[in-house]
Design a protein around this motif. Structure first.
Motif, PDB file in Angstrom:
ATOM      1  N   GLY A 108       6.826  -0.298 -18.540  1.00 10.53           N
ATOM      2  CA  GLY A 108       7.475  -1.435 -17.999  1.00 10.53           C
ATOM      3  C   GLY A 108       6.750  -0.981 -16.435  1.00 10.53           C
ATOM      4  N   GLY A 109       6.774  -1.265 -15.245  1.00  9.52           N
ATOM      5  CA  GLY A 109       6.715  -1.146 -14.521  1.00  9.52           C
ATOM      6  C   GLY A 109       6.627  -1.164 -12.916  1.00  9.52           C
ATOM      7  N   LEU A 110       6.427  -0.686 -12.057  1.00 11.74           N
ATOM      8  CA  LEU A 110       6.865  -0.685 -10.958  1.00 11.74           C
ATOM      9  C   LEU A 110       5.639  -1.396  -9.853  1.00 11.74           C
ATOM     10  CD1 LEU A 110       8.957   1.199  -8.430  1.00 11.74           C
ATOM     11  CD2 LEU A 110       6.875   2.382  -7.872  1.00 11.74           C
ATOM     12  N   ARG A 111       6.447  -2.391  -9.005  1.00 12.43           N
ATOM     13  CA  ARG A 111       5.998  -3.626  -8.045  1.00 12.43           C
ATOM     14  C   ARG A 111       5.191  -2.988  -7.200  1.00 12.43           C
ATOM     15  NH1 ARG A 111       8.970  -8.956  -7.199  1.00 12.43           N
ATOM     16  NH2 ARG A 111       7.600  -8.998  -5.884  1.00 12.43           N
ATOM     17  N   THR A 112       4.008  -3.538  -6.666  1.00 14.27           N
ATOM     18  CA  THR A 112       2.803  -3.044  -5.939  1.00 14.27           C
ATOM     19  C   THR A 112       3.912  -3.154  -4.594  1.00 14.27           C
ATOM     20  OG1 THR A 112       2.022  -4.956  -5.994  1.00 14.27           O
ATOM     21  CG2 THR A 112       1.296  -3.390  -7.086  1.00 14.27           C
ATOM     22  N   SER A 113       4.838  -3.559  -4.268  1.00 17.67           N
ATOM     23  CA  SER A 113       5.607  -3.513  -3.291  1.00 17.67           C
ATOM     24  C   SER A 113       6.571  -3.044  -2.421  1.00 17.67           C
ATOM     25  CB  SER A 113       6.164  -5.449  -2.883  1.00 17.67           C
ATOM     26  OG  SER A 113       6.807  -5.767  -3.801  1.00 17.67           O
ATOM     27  N   ASP A 114       6.727  -2.129  -3.662  1.00 16.75           N
ATOM     28  CA  ASP A 114       7.495  -1.167  -3.719  1.00 16.75           C
ATOM     29  C   ASP A 114       7.149  -0.111  -2.470  1.00 16.75           C
ATOM     30  OD1 ASP A 114       8.666   2.253  -4.399  1.00 16.75           O
ATOM     31  OD2 ASP A 114       9.891   0.106  -5.699  1.00 16.75           O
ATOM     32  N   PRO A 115       8.484   0.378  -1.930  1.00 18.63           N
ATOM     33  CA  PRO A 115       7.788   1.709  -0.627  1.00 18.63           C
ATOM     34  C   PRO A 115       7.210   2.971  -1.651  1.00 18.63           C
ATOM     35  CG  PRO A 115      10.199   0.199  -0.520  1.00 18.63           C
ATOM     36  CD  PRO A 115       9.215  -0.107  -2.053  1.00 18.63           C
ATOM     37  N   ALA A 116       7.351   2.684  -2.274  1.00 19.58           N
ATOM     38  CA  ALA A 116       7.008   4.031  -3.183  1.00 19.58           C
ATOM     39  C   ALA A 116       5.391   3.907  -2.803  1.00 19.58           C
ATOM     40  CB  ALA A 116       7.754   4.490  -4.503  1.00 19.58           C
ATOM     41  N   LEU A 117       4.545   2.473  -2.954  1.00 13.34           N
ATOM     42  CA  LEU A 117       3.080   2.920  -3.298  1.00 13.34           C
ATOM     43  C   LEU A 117       2.598   1.821  -2.492  1.00 13.34           C
ATOM     44  CD1 LEU A 117       3.257   0.961  -6.872  1.00 13.34           C
ATOM     45  CD2 LEU A 117       2.369   3.025  -6.410  1.00 13.34           C
ATOM     46  N   THR A 118       3.384   1.260  -1.497  1.00 11.65           N
ATOM     47  CA  THR A 118       2.522   0.715  -0.122  1.00 11.65           C
ATOM     48  C   THR A 118       3.155   2.249   0.716  1.00 11.65           C
ATOM     49  OG1 THR A 118       5.272   0.212   0.535  1.00 11.65           O
ATOM     50  CG2 THR A 118       3.791  -2.215  -0.044  1.00 11.65           C
ATOM     51  N   GLY A 119       3.327   3.572   0.351  1.00  7.79           N
ATOM     52  CA  GLY A 119       3.613   4.817   1.150  1.00  7.79           C
ATOM     53  C   GLY A 119       2.432   5.398   1.537  1.00  7.79           C
ATOM     54  N   LEU A 120       1.737   4.980  -0.148  1.00  9.38           N
ATOM     55  CA  LEU A 120       1.142   6.070  -0.628  1.00  9.38           C
ATOM     56  C   LEU A 120      -0.491   5.722  -0.314  1.00  9.38           C
ATOM     57  CD1 LEU A 120       2.285   6.995  -4.604  1.00  9.38           C
ATOM     58  CD2 LEU A 120       1.364   8.777  -2.655  1.00  9.38           C
TER      59      LEU A 120
END
Length: 230
Positions: free
Chosen positions: A196-208
């Motif tokens: 699976g995966g986490l979209r790059t638009s997720d706040p967990a990634l945009t915040g990093l």
């Protein structure tokens, strides 16, 4: 006639994306592995070996128990292509501690064969926090030259290589596993099958990631694009 090591490595990264990071020259390989030619280090993250067994054990979806074989086939191919001296697995190499014990003998034997003659490091992840009963070193994190390798990104880190998030970039209607890169950190995609995966638009990634961050798409030809944030 046997080719030299340089020829082997050049063939391995022909479809990869080369980039500089904190004073090092690295290659994002289309398979989702990271290659550090100068150090002859191959890095992979989030293999999640034994996922189908864990899901069946916990009463989840029943999946064909072939994901570990497919993952190790790709890893063996990358090892053969790059001829590394070191292999570093950046955590969540196994879906949980019980999954290690439940692996088929064919998989554990395969891992032993892959480790032969290599310096092999298992970084601890949140799915596999303890040492596993396999060869190699078991570390919470690893320092290599100017870089630090760990499973989960740490706030304020610089020169950090991590995994954990399984980033995926959605381009039009297609979702692709990807590396995320800015001047401070590099996040690897999940290497394993069924992850699976986490979209790059997720706040967990945009915040990093910094505003100028890139997404390096995996595939036959690794390609860098601005990190999608919507």
């Amino acid at each position: 006639m046997k080719q030299g090591r340089g020829a082997i490595s050049e063939r391995a990264v022909a479809g990869g994306h080369r980039f500089g990071f904190c004073g090092t020259d690295l290659v994002a390989v289309g398979s989702g592995a990271l290659w550090w030619p100068e150090r002859r280090m191959l890095v992979v993250s989030d293999l999640h070996l034994g996922r189908s067994e864990r899901m069946a054990r916990l009463g989840g979806a029943s999946l064909p128990p072939y994901e570990s074989f497919e993952t190790l086939e790709r890893l063996e191919a990358d090892i053969a292509a790059c001829d590394p001296r070191e292999v570093v697995c950046l955590g969540d190499s196994f879906d949980d501690s019980a999954a290690v014990r439940g692996l088929p003998e064919a998989i554990t034997d395969w891992l032993v064969r892959l480790q032969a003659g290599l310096s092999w490091v298992w970084i601890e992840g949140n799915h596999d926090p303890g040492p596993v009963a396999l060869g190699g070193a078991h570390l919470g994190e690893m320092r290599a030259g100017p870089l630090v390798l760990r499973h989960i990104a740490a706030a304020g880190a610089r020169g950090e290589i991590s995994g954990h998030y399984h980033p995926k970039a959605r381009i039009a209607s297609v979702s692709r596993a990807c590396f995320l890169l800015d001047r401070d950190r590099l996040i690897l995609p999940a290497y394993g099958t069924y992850t699976g995966g986490l979209r790059t638009s997720d706040p967990a990634l945009t915040g990093l990631m910094r505003p100028e961050a890139l997404a390096i798409l995996t595939g036959r030809q690794a390609r860098a694009i601005p990190m999608p944030r919507r």
